[in-house]
Design a protein around this motif. Structure first.
Motif, PDB file in Angstrom:
ATOM      1  N   ALA A  91      41.274  17.926  26.292  1.00 48.58           N
ATOM      2  CA  ALA A  91      40.298  17.403  25.326  1.00 48.58           C
ATOM      3  C   ALA A  91      39.354  18.495  24.831  1.00 48.58           C
ATOM      4  CB  ALA A  91      39.498  16.268  25.961  1.00 48.58           C
ATOM      5  N   ILE A  92      39.073  19.474  25.672  1.00 45.26           N
ATOM      6  CA  ILE A  92      38.163  20.566  25.280  1.00 45.26           C
ATOM      7  C   ILE A  92      38.773  21.375  24.143  1.00 45.26           C
ATOM      8  CG2 ILE A  92      37.071  22.701  26.076  1.00 45.26           C
ATOM      9  CD1 ILE A  92      36.870  21.404  28.856  1.00 45.26           C
ATOM     10  N   GLU A  93      40.066  21.677  24.247  1.00 48.11           N
ATOM     11  CA  GLU A  93      40.733  22.422  23.185  1.00 48.11           C
ATOM     12  C   GLU A  93      40.888  21.579  21.928  1.00 48.11           C
ATOM     13  OE1 GLU A  93      42.106  25.479  21.162  1.00 48.11           O
ATOM     14  OE2 GLU A  93      41.312  25.575  23.210  1.00 48.11           O
ATOM     15  N   VAL A  94      41.119  20.293  22.092  1.00 46.26           N
ATOM     16  CA  VAL A  94      41.205  19.382  20.948  1.00 46.26           C
ATOM     17  C   VAL A  94      39.908  19.410  20.149  1.00 46.26           C
ATOM     18  CG1 VAL A  94      41.272  16.937  20.295  1.00 46.26           C
ATOM     19  CG2 VAL A  94      42.957  17.855  21.904  1.00 46.26           C
ATOM     20  N   ALA A  95      38.795  19.356  20.854  1.00 45.15           N
ATOM     21  CA  ALA A  95      37.493  19.375  20.177  1.00 45.15           C
ATOM     22  C   ALA A  95      37.290  20.672  19.398  1.00 45.15           C
ATOM     23  CB  ALA A  95      36.377  19.194  21.202  1.00 45.15           C
ATOM     24  N   LYS A  96      37.713  21.778  19.979  1.00 50.41           N
ATOM     25  CA  LYS A  96      37.545  23.071  19.315  1.00 50.41           C
ATOM     26  C   LYS A  96      38.425  23.202  18.084  1.00 50.41           C
ATOM     27  CE  LYS A  96      36.396  25.679  23.534  1.00 50.41           C
ATOM     28  NZ  LYS A  96      36.869  26.738  24.468  1.00 50.41           N
ATOM     29  N   SER A  97      39.625  22.640  18.136  1.00 51.94           N
ATOM     30  CA  SER A  97      40.622  22.911  17.105  1.00 51.94           C
ATOM     31  C   SER A  97      40.632  21.911  15.953  1.00 51.94           C
ATOM     32  CB  SER A  97      42.011  22.971  17.745  1.00 51.94           C
ATOM     33  OG  SER A  97      42.332  21.737  18.366  1.00 51.94           O
ATOM     34  N   HIS A  98      39.881  20.818  16.036  1.00 49.98           N
ATOM     35  CA  HIS A  98      39.916  19.871  14.909  1.00 49.98           C
ATOM     36  C   HIS A  98      39.222  20.477  13.695  1.00 49.98           C
ATOM     37  CE1 HIS A  98      35.685  18.729  15.690  1.00 49.98           C
ATOM     38  NE2 HIS A  98      35.736  18.013  14.573  1.00 49.98           N
ATOM     39  N   ASN A  99      39.790  20.206  12.518  1.00 49.17           N
ATOM     40  CA  ASN A  99      39.277  20.762  11.261  1.00 49.17           C
ATOM     41  C   ASN A  99      38.826  19.700  10.273  1.00 49.17           C
ATOM     42  OD1 ASN A  99      39.771  23.638  11.771  1.00 49.17           O
ATOM     43  ND2 ASN A  99      41.935  23.040  11.774  1.00 49.17           N
ATOM     44  N   ALA A 100      39.070  18.446  10.592  1.00 51.93           N
ATOM     45  CA  ALA A 100      38.663  17.327   9.734  1.00 51.93           C
ATOM     46  C   ALA A 100      38.551  16.100  10.634  1.00 51.93           C
ATOM     47  CB  ALA A 100      39.676  17.103   8.616  1.00 51.93           C
ATOM     48  N   HIS A 101      38.034  15.013  10.079  1.00 51.86           N
ATOM     49  CA  HIS A 101      37.924  13.809  10.905  1.00 51.86           C
ATOM     50  C   HIS A 101      37.837  12.560  10.041  1.00 51.86           C
ATOM     51  CE1 HIS A 101      33.647  14.649  10.047  1.00 51.86           C
ATOM     52  NE2 HIS A 101      33.407  13.384  10.323  1.00 51.86           N
ATOM     53  N   VAL A 102      38.136  11.439  10.667  1.00 44.30           N
ATOM     54  CA  VAL A 102      38.029  10.122  10.041  1.00 44.30           C
ATOM     55  C   VAL A 102      36.984   9.312  10.787  1.00 44.30           C
ATOM     56  CG1 VAL A 102      39.213   7.946   9.510  1.00 44.30           C
ATOM     57  CG2 VAL A 102      40.440  10.123   9.298  1.00 44.30           C
TER      58      VAL A 102
END
Length: 254
Positions: A91-102
């Motif tokens: 989850a830590i890497e997921v948080a760092k790598s997201h570039n957009a969101h809904v």
């Protein structure tokens, strides 16, 4: 299940379904979302409206609204939340790598569990697109494998309580404390266990089973009752100011 000495049901006023789907990029196929809602859960999209990056529609009595944002959630909010996921550290890497969101919001219809399950089904259908990489739902970040786990639980007509209720665990020497965050979505007080001599695994399983029963059966606890895995196990519960949660909570003497 025999968890409670007694229970009382009542009509509840619960919170709407709210969360943020983390994306690798901004691409969202709105038509595929509608198709997946139908194919996975037999949910028919009605009153569909789209205004640039904001979409709203009805699923039965529920109103679904979402907006796609072409940027990360600001202020490191998601990075901080991701650190609370002790089950899947990816989850830590997921948080760092997201570039957009809904930003997804669900309201109306039958409240409580039914509303939260509707919200989760919409979340799962978003993940069928391939671009979502995580879900930020306060206070934590869920990974793709966890979303797939929730999907499987629903497919077996069970309730993925961990999708709605976060369980915090703390260990100090040989003593374990625990607290919940999310029972307020069902208009329930949160739970706490303070400095238990049981193991981490025992505390986790016990309090998660309590949450499952409370959510599934719409149970309302009362000060002075007892709670346990069977009729012979009686752990006293009392209303008190929370040590890890805001306001009052039920403290379990476990």
């Amino acid at each position: 299940m025999g968890l409670f000495k007694k229970k009382t049901k009542k009509n509840i006023i619960s919170k709407p379904g709210l969360g943020f789907i983390l994306l690798a990029n901004k691409l969202i196929d709105h038509e595929k979302l509608n198709q997946d809602l139908k194919s996975l859960y037999n949910l028919e999209v009605m009153n569909y409206e789209k205004d640039e990056d904001t979409v709203s529609f009805k699923l039965g009595e529920y109103t679904i609204m979402y907006t796609v944002f072409n940027f990360k959630i600001p202020n490191d909010e998601v990075s901080f939340a991701s650190q609370t996921n002790y089950i899947n550290r990816e989850a830590i890497e997921v948080a760092k790598s997201h570039n957009a969101h809904v930003a997804l919001y669900v309201k109306g219809g039958v409240q409580g569990l039914a509303l939260q399950m509707m919200w989760l089904k919409v979340v799962i259908c978003f993940f069928e697109q391939g671009t979502p990489i995580g879900l930020y739902s306060t206070p934590t970040v869920y990974t793709l494998p966890e979303i797939n786990e929730f999907k499987e639980i629903i497919a077996h007509d069970e309730i993925p309580v961990r999708a709605f209720v976060y369980l915090g665990l703390l260990k100090e020497k040989d003593l374990v404390s625990a607290y919940t965050l999310g029972l307020d979505k069902f208009n329930k007080l949160e739970l706490e266990i303070i400095k238990s001599s049981h193991s981490l695994e025992e505390v986790f399983d016990f309090i998660m089973n309590c949450c499952y029963y409370i959510v599934k059966e719409d149970v309302t606890l009362h000060d002075g009752e007892t709670i346990g895995g069977d009729e012979n196990e009686k752990n006293k519960i009392s209303i008190t100011k929370g040590e890890f949660v805001q306001g009052d909570c039920f403290k379990i003497n476990y």
